[in-house]
Design a protein around this motif. Structure first.
Motif, PDB file in Angstrom:
ATOM      1  N   MET A   1       0.834  -1.201   0.000  1.00  0.00           N
ATOM      2  CA  MET A   1       0.000   0.000   0.000  1.00  0.00           C
ATOM      3  C   MET A   1       0.872   1.256   0.000  1.00  0.00           C
ATOM      4  SD  MET A   1      -2.937  -1.105   2.763  1.00  0.00           S
ATOM      5  CE  MET A   1      -3.813   0.464   2.605  1.00  0.00           C
ATOM      6  N   SER A   2       0.331   2.315  -0.572  1.00  0.00           N
ATOM      7  CA  SER A   2       1.061   3.574  -0.602  1.00  0.00           C
ATOM      8  C   SER A   2       1.169   4.163   0.797  1.00  0.00           C
ATOM      9  CB  SER A   2       0.340   4.572  -1.522  1.00  0.00           C
ATOM     10  OG  SER A   2      -0.889   4.972  -0.936  1.00  0.00           O
ATOM     11  N   ILE A   3       2.107   5.064   0.963  1.00  0.00           N
ATOM     12  CA  ILE A   3       2.277   5.749   2.248  1.00  0.00           C
ATOM     13  C   ILE A   3       0.999   6.482   2.620  1.00  0.00           C
ATOM     14  CG2 ILE A   3       3.505   7.645   3.389  1.00  0.00           C
ATOM     15  CD1 ILE A   3       5.994   6.837   1.765  1.00  0.00           C
ATOM     16  N   ASN A   4       0.400   7.113   1.638  1.00  0.00           N
ATOM     17  CA  ASN A   4      -0.836   7.855   1.846  1.00  0.00           C
ATOM     18  C   ASN A   4      -1.940   6.949   2.386  1.00  0.00           C
ATOM     19  OD1 ASN A   4      -2.420  10.233   1.687  1.00  0.00           O
ATOM     20  ND2 ASN A   4      -3.224   9.608  -0.302  1.00  0.00           N
ATOM     21  N   ASN A   5      -2.105   5.773   1.807  1.00  0.00           N
ATOM     22  CA  ASN A   5      -3.151   4.847   2.248  1.00  0.00           C
ATOM     23  C   ASN A   5      -2.833   4.225   3.601  1.00  0.00           C
ATOM     24  OD1 ASN A   5      -4.708   5.270  -0.023  1.00  0.00           O
ATOM     25  ND2 ASN A   5      -3.919   3.493  -1.118  1.00  0.00           N
ATOM     26  N   LEU A   6      -1.588   3.847   3.800  1.00  0.00           N
ATOM     27  CA  LEU A   6      -1.195   3.227   5.062  1.00  0.00           C
ATOM     28  C   LEU A   6      -1.400   4.162   6.252  1.00  0.00           C
ATOM     29  CD1 LEU A   6       2.113   1.355   4.126  1.00  0.00           C
ATOM     30  CD2 LEU A   6       0.035   0.302   5.035  1.00  0.00           C
ATOM     31  N   SER A   7      -1.130   5.437   6.033  1.00  0.00           N
ATOM     32  CA  SER A   7      -1.240   6.405   7.124  1.00  0.00           C
ATOM     33  C   SER A   7      -2.670   6.877   7.363  1.00  0.00           C
ATOM     34  CB  SER A   7      -0.336   7.609   6.840  1.00  0.00           C
ATOM     35  OG  SER A   7      -0.684   8.222   5.625  1.00  0.00           O
TER      36      SER A   7
ATOM     37  N   SER B   1      -4.529   8.726   5.668  1.00  0.00           N
ATOM     38  CA  SER B   1      -4.617  10.161   5.416  1.00  0.00           C
ATOM     39  C   SER B   1      -5.967  10.514   4.790  1.00  0.00           C
ATOM     40  CB  SER B   1      -3.481  10.582   4.484  1.00  0.00           C
ATOM     41  OG  SER B   1      -3.672  11.883   4.012  1.00  0.00           O
ATOM     42  N   THR B   2      -6.384  11.748   5.012  1.00  0.00           N
ATOM     43  CA  THR B   2      -7.618  12.243   4.389  1.00  0.00           C
ATOM     44  C   THR B   2      -7.354  12.759   2.980  1.00  0.00           C
ATOM     45  OG1 THR B   2      -7.259  14.421   5.395  1.00  0.00           O
ATOM     46  CG2 THR B   2      -8.643  12.846   6.602  1.00  0.00           C
ATOM     47  N   VAL B   3      -6.092  12.735   2.566  1.00  0.00           N
ATOM     48  CA  VAL B   3      -5.750  13.188   1.221  1.00  0.00           C
ATOM     49  C   VAL B   3      -6.424  12.281   0.191  1.00  0.00           C
ATOM     50  CG1 VAL B   3      -3.873  13.503  -0.445  1.00  0.00           C
ATOM     51  CG2 VAL B   3      -3.544  14.168   1.943  1.00  0.00           C
ATOM     52  N   LYS B   4      -6.974  12.880  -0.835  1.00  0.00           N
ATOM     53  CA  LYS B   4      -7.686  12.134  -1.876  1.00  0.00           C
ATOM     54  C   LYS B   4      -6.803  11.071  -2.511  1.00  0.00           C
ATOM     55  CE  LYS B   4      -9.959  12.842  -6.347  1.00  0.00           C
ATOM     56  NZ  LYS B   4     -10.289  13.854  -7.393  1.00  0.00           N
TER      57      LYS B   4
ATOM     58  N   GLU C   1       4.854  33.014   9.901  1.00  0.00           N
ATOM     59  CA  GLU C   1       4.283  31.792  10.439  1.00  0.00           C
ATOM     60  C   GLU C   1       4.664  30.608   9.554  1.00  0.00           C
ATOM     61  OE1 GLU C   1       2.520  31.181  13.221  1.00  0.00           O
ATOM     62  OE2 GLU C   1       3.006  33.244  13.778  1.00  0.00           O
ATOM     63  N   PRO C   2       5.172  29.538  10.145  1.00  0.00           N
ATOM     64  CA  PRO C   2       5.550  28.381   9.333  1.00  0.00           C
ATOM     65  C   PRO C   2       4.329  27.730   8.689  1.00  0.00           C
ATOM     66  CG  PRO C   2       5.634  27.838  11.672  1.00  0.00           C
ATOM     67  CD  PRO C   2       5.422  29.319  11.587  1.00  0.00           C
ATOM     68  N   VAL C   3       4.523  27.246   7.494  1.00  0.00           N
ATOM     69  CA  VAL C   3       3.470  26.557   6.764  1.00  0.00           C
ATOM     70  C   VAL C   3       3.885  25.099   6.605  1.00  0.00           C
ATOM     71  CG1 VAL C   3       2.199  26.408   4.591  1.00  0.00           C
ATOM     72  CG2 VAL C   3       2.857  28.643   5.510  1.00  0.00           C
ATOM     73  N   VAL C   4       3.002  24.188   6.988  1.00  0.00           N
ATOM     74  CA  VAL C   4       3.293  22.757   6.859  1.00  0.00           C
ATOM     75  C   VAL C   4       2.836  22.284   5.479  1.00  0.00           C
ATOM     76  CG1 VAL C   4       2.850  20.446   7.755  1.00  0.00           C
ATOM     77  CG2 VAL C   4       3.074  22.383   9.336  1.00  0.00           C
ATOM     78  N   ILE C   5       3.761  21.703   4.737  1.00  0.00           N
ATOM     79  CA  ILE C   5       3.460  21.212   3.396  1.00  0.00           C
ATOM     80  C   ILE C   5       3.386  19.688   3.424  1.00  0.00           C
ATOM     81  CG2 ILE C   5       4.280  21.053   1.010  1.00  0.00           C
ATOM     82  CD1 ILE C   5       3.452  23.855   1.795  1.00  0.00           C
ATOM     83  N   ASN C   6       2.284  19.165   2.916  1.00  0.00           N
ATOM     84  CA  ASN C   6       2.126  17.728   2.754  1.00  0.00           C
ATOM     85  C   ASN C   6       2.337  17.403   1.272  1.00  0.00           C
ATOM     86  OD1 ASN C   6       1.280  15.082   2.375  1.00  0.00           O
ATOM     87  ND2 ASN C   6      -0.442  15.238   3.773  1.00  0.00           N
ATOM     88  N   PRO C   7       3.465  16.778   0.903  1.00  0.00           N
ATOM     89  CA  PRO C   7       3.742  16.542  -0.520  1.00  0.00           C
ATOM     90  C   PRO C   7       2.707  15.656  -1.201  1.00  0.00           C
ATOM     91  CG  PRO C   7       5.262  15.294   0.870  1.00  0.00           C
ATOM     92  CD  PRO C   7       4.521  16.228   1.768  1.00  0.00           C
ATOM     93  N   PHE C   8       2.059  14.768  -0.438  1.00  0.00           N
ATOM     94  CA  PHE C   8       1.046  13.897  -1.031  1.00  0.00           C
ATOM     95  C   PHE C   8      -0.215  14.686  -1.387  1.00  0.00           C
ATOM     96  CE2 PHE C   8       3.702  11.116   1.581  1.00  0.00           C
ATOM     97  CZ  PHE C   8       4.122  10.223   0.614  1.00  0.00           C
ATOM     98  N   GLU C   9      -0.523  15.670  -0.568  1.00  0.00           N
ATOM     99  CA  GLU C   9      -1.660  16.535  -0.856  1.00  0.00           C
ATOM    100  C   GLU C   9      -1.392  17.381  -2.091  1.00  0.00           C
ATOM    101  OE1 GLU C   9      -4.250  20.105   1.309  1.00  0.00           O
ATOM    102  OE2 GLU C   9      -2.794  18.939   2.465  1.00  0.00           O
TER     103      GLU C   9
ATOM    104  N   VAL D   1      -1.595  15.518  -5.499  1.00  0.00           N
ATOM    105  CA  VAL D   1      -2.921  15.320  -6.083  1.00  0.00           C
ATOM    106  C   VAL D   1      -3.216  16.415  -7.111  1.00  0.00           C
ATOM    107  CG1 VAL D   1      -5.401  15.320  -5.591  1.00  0.00           C
ATOM    108  CG2 VAL D   1      -3.824  14.096  -4.075  1.00  0.00           C
ATOM    109  N   GLU D   2      -2.798  17.638  -6.788  1.00  0.00           N
ATOM    110  CA  GLU D   2      -3.053  18.767  -7.679  1.00  0.00           C
ATOM    111  C   GLU D   2      -2.320  18.632  -9.008  1.00  0.00           C
ATOM    112  OE1 GLU D   2      -1.988  22.256  -5.522  1.00  0.00           O
ATOM    113  OE2 GLU D   2      -3.199  21.741  -3.764  1.00  0.00           O
ATOM    114  N   LYS D   3      -1.224  17.894  -9.032  1.00  0.00           N
ATOM    115  CA  LYS D   3      -0.415  17.728 -10.239  1.00  0.00           C
ATOM    116  C   LYS D   3      -0.507  16.297 -10.776  1.00  0.00           C
ATOM    117  CE  LYS D   3       1.134  21.914  -9.538  1.00  0.00           C
ATOM    118  NZ  LYS D   3       0.846  23.043 -10.441  1.00  0.00           N
ATOM    119  N   CYS D   4      -1.572  15.617 -10.405  1.00  0.00           N
ATOM    120  CA  CYS D   4      -1.718  14.194 -10.734  1.00  0.00           C
ATOM    121  C   CYS D   4      -1.578  13.921 -12.231  1.00  0.00           C
ATOM    122  CB  CYS D   4      -3.053  13.677 -10.219  1.00  0.00           C
ATOM    123  SG  CYS D   4      -3.353  11.927 -10.540  1.00  0.00           S
TER     124      CYS D   4
END
Length: 224
Positions: A1-7, A9-12, A164-172, A175-178
């Motif tokens: 399973m992908s990291i996204n699925n294993l974790s 995540s709510t990411v599409k 203010e620091p911004v947290v970037i989720n590369p998996f999220e 999706v935008e560049k799928c």
């Protein structure tokens, strides 16, 4: 399973998760040996290899292992691909780094990893890269492949409006560049598919007992 699925995540979920799963299957199969007749390692014999962490519980441990193993190409090569078995189409086992089958599988795994986690195509931002979340604060856009640039402060017009620091989720962001990334992945697969067909169509060397016959008849091809 992908990291996204294993974790969980709510990411599409997208086709990129499927490609990521394919990458893991390539690595797992290459470690065991491709095909039942070339399978030289049993699953239970992988326990001492880093890849065994992919099936350790709890699930969080698998997620961290994959983040680690695929975070860089060097990590993939030293912790996973270094233990690939040989034998795609032969009965010979070789742990030689110069083995062409092993090199072929390593190159395929590295290109898939690079496209999924280090994608630097035009239109794909650095936010899509990596296997873990990261923070940016007062940063300029780092150059492709310069992960260390994430921590470089800048000033002037390139600085964000807030510190203010911004947290970037590369998996999220991925999706935008799928669509862009999927096209690159398809190009990688198509390239290897064509290479495999060319390799398959090459003349096969004659068995030893037929080589002598060919020499007597004056034609190597007649013996094949």
């Amino acid at each position: 399973m992908s990291i996204n699925n294993l974790s969980e995540s709510t990411v599409k979920r997208t086709i990129l998760d499927d490609y990521e799963s394919m990458l893991y299957l390539v690595c797992w199969s290459a470690t065991l040996g491709i095909g039942s007749s070339q399978r030289h390692r049993k699953s239970k014999n992988l326990e001492k290899l880093p890849i065994a962490r992919w099936r350790k519980v709890p699930i969080e441990a698998i997620v961290e292992a994959k983040r680690d193993h695929f975070g860089t190409e060097k990590s993939l090569k030293t912790k996973i691909a270094n233990f690939f078995s040989s034998a795609i189409g032969s009965n010979n086992v070789s742990d030689d780094d110069d083995d062409p089958d092993k090199a072929w599988l390593t190159d395929l795994a590295c290109k898939l990893r690079r496209t999924l986690f280090d994608n630097s195509s035009e239109g794909v931002g650095y936010e899509c890269r990596g296997t873990s979340e990261f923070e940016i604060s007062g940063l300029s856009r780092p150059k492709a492949g310069r992960a260390e640039a994430y921590g470089r402060p800048v000033s002037g017009a390139h600085a964000p409006a807030s510190d203010e620091p911004v947290v970037i989720n590369p998996f999220e962001k991925r999706v935008e560049k799928c669509d862009i990334i999927t096209k690159e992945l398809l190009a990688v697969i198509d390239g290897y598919w064509e290479a495999a067909k060319q390799e398959q169509n090459k003349p096969k060397p004659a068995p030893k007992e037929q080589v002598g016959k060919a020499e007597k008849e004056g034609s190597w091809l007649e013996a094949v």
